[in-house]
Write a protein that holds these residues in place. Structure first.
Motif, short mmCIF file in Angstrom:
data_model
loop_
_atom_site.label_atom_id
_atom_site.label_comp_id
_atom_site.label_asym_id
_atom_site.label_seq_id
_atom_site.Cartn_x
_atom_site.Cartn_y
_atom_site.Cartn_z
N SER A 1 22.98 23.87 -44.56
CA SER A 1 21.93 24.36 -43.66
C SER A 1 21.92 25.89 -43.72
O SER A 1 22.96 26.52 -43.65
N ALA B 1 19.34 27.19 -38.01
CA ALA B 1 19.00 26.12 -37.05
C ALA B 1 17.67 25.49 -37.43
O ALA B 1 16.69 26.18 -37.71
N THR C 1 17.88 21.93 -42.91
CA THR C 1 18.97 21.31 -43.65
C THR C 1 18.47 20.89 -45.02
O THR C 1 17.27 20.72 -45.23
N ARG D 1 20.89 20.29 -37.53
CA ARG D 1 21.34 21.63 -37.11
C ARG D 1 20.44 22.08 -35.97
O ARG D 1 19.46 22.78 -36.14
N THR E 1 22.77 27.19 -33.89
CA THR E 1 23.46 27.97 -34.93
C THR E 1 24.91 27.57 -35.04
O THR E 1 25.49 27.57 -36.13
N PHE F 1 27.13 21.85 -36.56
CA PHE F 1 26.57 21.20 -37.75
C PHE F 1 27.30 19.87 -37.95
O PHE F 1 28.18 19.74 -38.80
N SER G 1 31.26 27.88 -43.28
CA SER G 1 30.15 28.71 -42.82
C SER G 1 30.25 30.09 -43.47
O SER G 1 31.32 30.53 -43.88
#
Lengths: 113, 109
Positions: free
Chosen positions: A49, A52, A55, A68, A71, A74, A93
Motif C-alpha cells: 500500500s 491510506a 492497495t 488500508r 496510515t 495494514f 513500512s
C-alpha cells in the motif's frame, strides 16, 4: 517509537479457518507491505500500500486480502487458510521514496494444519 | 521483470577469513541495491545501500553495473557476523523491494 508491530507472534490454524494478521507502525510512513518468508524462497511480496485507501498486489497475492483505512494499520486477511500458507509473515513500512530504508516488524509464524 | 540472484544458500568461513556474499541482479533501468541482514531471533534490518557508499560493521558493497552485481564483502569475518543475508533491489522511484533467496553466513570460531 515502537516502530513496526505485528500480532500475533505465533498462530496455528486449521485448513479453512480465517484470520487476520495485524500490522501497525507509528512512524507516519506512507508505504506498507506484507511479505512471506519461506525456506529457500527468500521474502516474497504479497500485497502493498502506498497510502491510506490504496492497495495493490505483489508477487504472491492469492489467498490474501488487505485494506488500508488508516496510515498506521495494514492488516492481512486469510479468508480460508490452506497448508501452503504456512510461513513466516513480515510487515514492513517506509517513507515514500524507494531508496529509503524499509523497517520490518518482528514477524508472525503461522502454521496451517 | 526484475530479479535478484544469490547463488549460495550457505557460506561457511573461519573467523578472521575474508567474506564475499554474491549478488547478481537483472533490471532494465537504474536499480537501487540493498543488503538486509537477519540475525538469529531478530527482525530483518537494513545493513547497507549502494547509494550511500558506506561501510557498516566492516561490510562494503560496490554496485558493478557492467557485471550487474552487488557483492557484499568484509575483509575479516567475526562470529557475530553469522546471520542470514538478503540482497534486494528496487527501481528508481519505486516502492517495491525484490529480494534474493538469501545466503546464510556461518562464521566458524
Amino acid at each position: 517509537n515502537a516502530g513496526v508491530t505485528q500480532t500475533p507472534k505465533f498462530q496455528v490454524l486449521k485448513t479453512g479457518q480465517s484470520m487476520t494478521l495485524q500490522c501497525a507502525q507509528d512512524m507516519n510512513h506512507e508505504y506498507m507491505s506484507w511479505y512471506r518468508q519461506d525456506p529457500g524462497m527468500g521474502l516474497r511480496l504479497i500485497h502493498y500500500s502506498v497510502g491510506a485507501g490504496i492497495t495493490d498486489q505483489g508477487e504472491v497475492p492469492n489467498g490474501y486480502n488487505v485494506s488500508r483505512s488508516t496510515t498506521e494499520d495494514f492488516p492481512l486477511r486469510l479468508l480460508s487458510a490452506a497448508p501452503s500458507q504456512t510461513s513466516v509473515y513480515f510487515c514492513a513500512s517506509s517513507t515514500r521514496r524507494g531508496h529509503n530504508e524499509q523497517f520490518f516488524g518482528p514477524g508472525t509464524r503461522l502454521t496451517v494444519l | 521483470a526484475q530479479r535478484v540472484t544469490q547463488p549460495e544458500k550457505l557460506l561457511s568461513v573461519f573467523k578472521g577469513a575474508p567474506v564475499e556474499l554474491k549478488c547478481n541482479y537483472s533490471y532494465s533501468g537504474s536499480p537501487e541495491l540493498f543488503w538486509y541482514v537477519q540475525y538469529s531471533r531478530q527482525r530483518l534490518q537494513l545493513l547497507l545501500r549502494h547509494i550511500s557508499r558506506e561501510s557498516i560493521k566492516g561490510f562494503t558493497a560496490d554496485l558493478n553495473k557492467g557485471e550487474t552485481s552487488f557483492h557484499l564483502k568484509k575483509p575479516f569475518a567475526q562470529e557475530e557476523d553469522s546471520a542470514m543475508y538478503y540482497c534486494a533491489l528496487t527501481g528508481a522511484g519505486s516502492y517495491q523491494l525484490t529480494f534474493g533467496k538469501g545466503t546464510k553466513l556461518s562464521v566458524i570460531p
